[in-house]
Write a protein that holds these residues in place. Structure first.
Motif, PDB file in Angstrom:
ATOM      1  N   LYS A  11      75.182  10.985 -52.969  1.00  0.00           N
ATOM      2  CA  LYS A  11      74.184  11.452 -53.934  1.00  0.00           C
ATOM      3  C   LYS A  11      74.761  12.538 -54.850  1.00  0.00           C
ATOM      4  N   THR A  46      75.532  12.093 -59.319  1.00  0.00           N
ATOM      5  CA  THR A  46      74.585  12.882 -60.121  1.00  0.00           C
ATOM      6  C   THR A  46      74.534  12.402 -61.575  1.00  0.00           C
ATOM      7  N   GLU A 105      66.107   7.394 -53.634  1.00  0.00           N
ATOM      8  CA  GLU A 105      66.963   8.555 -53.858  1.00  0.00           C
ATOM      9  C   GLU A 105      68.121   8.277 -54.804  1.00  0.00           C
ATOM     10  N   LYS A 131      69.351   5.169 -58.034  1.00  0.00           N
ATOM     11  CA  LYS A 131      68.855   4.030 -58.806  1.00  0.00           C
ATOM     12  C   LYS A 131      69.985   3.418 -59.621  1.00  0.00           C
ATOM     13  N   THR A 186      71.900   9.293 -59.086  1.00  0.00           N
ATOM     14  CA  THR A 186      70.986   9.992 -58.200  1.00  0.00           C
ATOM     15  C   THR A 186      69.668  10.263 -58.903  1.00  0.00           C
ATOM     16  N   VAL A 187      68.578  10.027 -58.196  1.00  0.00           N
ATOM     17  CA  VAL A 187      67.244  10.267 -58.750  1.00  0.00           C
ATOM     18  C   VAL A 187      66.945  11.765 -58.674  1.00  0.00           C
ATOM     19  N   GLY A 188      66.486  12.334 -59.788  1.00  0.00           N
ATOM     20  CA  GLY A 188      66.102  13.748 -59.808  1.00  0.00           C
ATOM     21  C   GLY A 188      67.305  14.655 -59.918  1.00  0.00           C
TER      22      GLY A 188
END
Length: 292
Positions: free
Chosen positions: A228, A232, A276, A278, A290-292
């Motif tokens: 993750k 990023t 988490e 996509k 990475t989500v968020g």
């Protein structure tokens, strides 16, 4: 190496590259896994014949070549039955499937080594009915499509590749896994099993499986966190693999690239299902972000 060790009235194991279990029912022997190759199978047969036992069947914990590599020789020499759970039976019978799914296409000869592809062998699907009295099994999936653990009446569990040693995790960091979610379920299940001894395929026997299960679960979380962090800004699968190999100091060669690549895709699928990470299309590239 290849010594036969007694760990119960009816239970033995042969220490080898992939430990082989021996369950003795009167004079009949049920092997738990067929050995990593012909040499291991010959060593197992030598132990059986020297004690006047008869090999009844081999019960494979899963289909990987280091567990089924000796099955063809054992069946040829003794006529014993070979069993594996579910799709594992088909892969042992049609062993070219293993390098094929590992590579994701027609696999070159480099991936046809004995470490990846065992000799094809007739194999029947495992059912409770074929087990002798005093031997039982449960599913401990995650490492392979279907993997089982077997418990003997002596309270000894053979738990296959459900855990890796701390040394292996330090050295390779990303051991082969098919389904991350099921692997974590298995690691939660192992400490709850009642037994006197646990024998992994590639670790020494232990009476305390909880600590090893904890170390393996922590390693999964560490690898997932790294993926993750690296994703990023979005990476292609090859860019992600390049960074994982560098970050964890993993030696790069074709077989290792295929094994780590397969497992990394399993991590991506798991993280995607959890929301988490996509897939993002950037022109002609598929990036994992990475989500968020």
């Amino acid at each position: 190496m290849y010594d036969l060790n007694q760990v119960g009235e009816s239970t033995f194991y042969m220490d080898s590259p992939a430990n082989v279990g021996f369950y003795v029912d009167e004079n009949r022997v049920f092997l738990i896994d067929g050995g990593s190759d012909k040499d291991a199978a010959k060593k197992a047969l030598k132990h059986i014949e020297s004690r006047g036992w008869t090999l009844e069947a081999v019960i494979c914990t899963h289909s990987h070549a280091d567990h089924a590599g000796g099955c063809a020789l054992l069946r040829q020499r003794t006529g014993c039955k070979i069993y594996a759970a579910g799709v594992g039976a088909a892969i042992i019978k049609y062993s070219f499937l293993e390098p094929t799914y590992l590579y994701g296409g027609f696999a070159m000869k480099d991936l046809h080594s004995k470490f990846i592809m065992s000799a094809p062998c007739e194999c029947e699907e495992l059912t409770i009915e074929v087990l002798p009295k005093g031997l039982e099994y449960i599913h401990i999936d995650g490492h392979d499509f279907e993997q089982i653990a077997l418990k003997t009446r002596d309270g000894v569990w053979f738990i296959a590749d459900s855990v890796a040693s701390a040394e292996t995790l330090t050295k390779y960091k990303i051991p082969f896994l098919y389904d991350i979610a099921k692997q974590l379920d298995t690691l939660e299940t192992l400490p709850k099993l009642e037994g006197s001894l646990f024998i992994p395929a590639h670790c020494p026997p232990t009476e305390n499986i909880a600590e090893l299960a904890r170390i393996n679960a922590e390693n999964i979380r560490e690898v997932a966190t790294a993926i993750k962090r690296l994703c990023t800004d979005g990476l292609t699968i090859d860019e992600l693999l390049e960074r994982l190999f560098a970050e964890f100091g993993i030696k790069l060669y074709l077989t290792q690239y295929a094994l780590v690549g397969f497992t990394t895709r399993s991590y991506l699928s798991w993280l995607y299902e959890k929301g988490e990470i996509k897939p993002v299309f950037a022109g002609t590239k598929l990036l994992w972000k990475t989500v968020g």
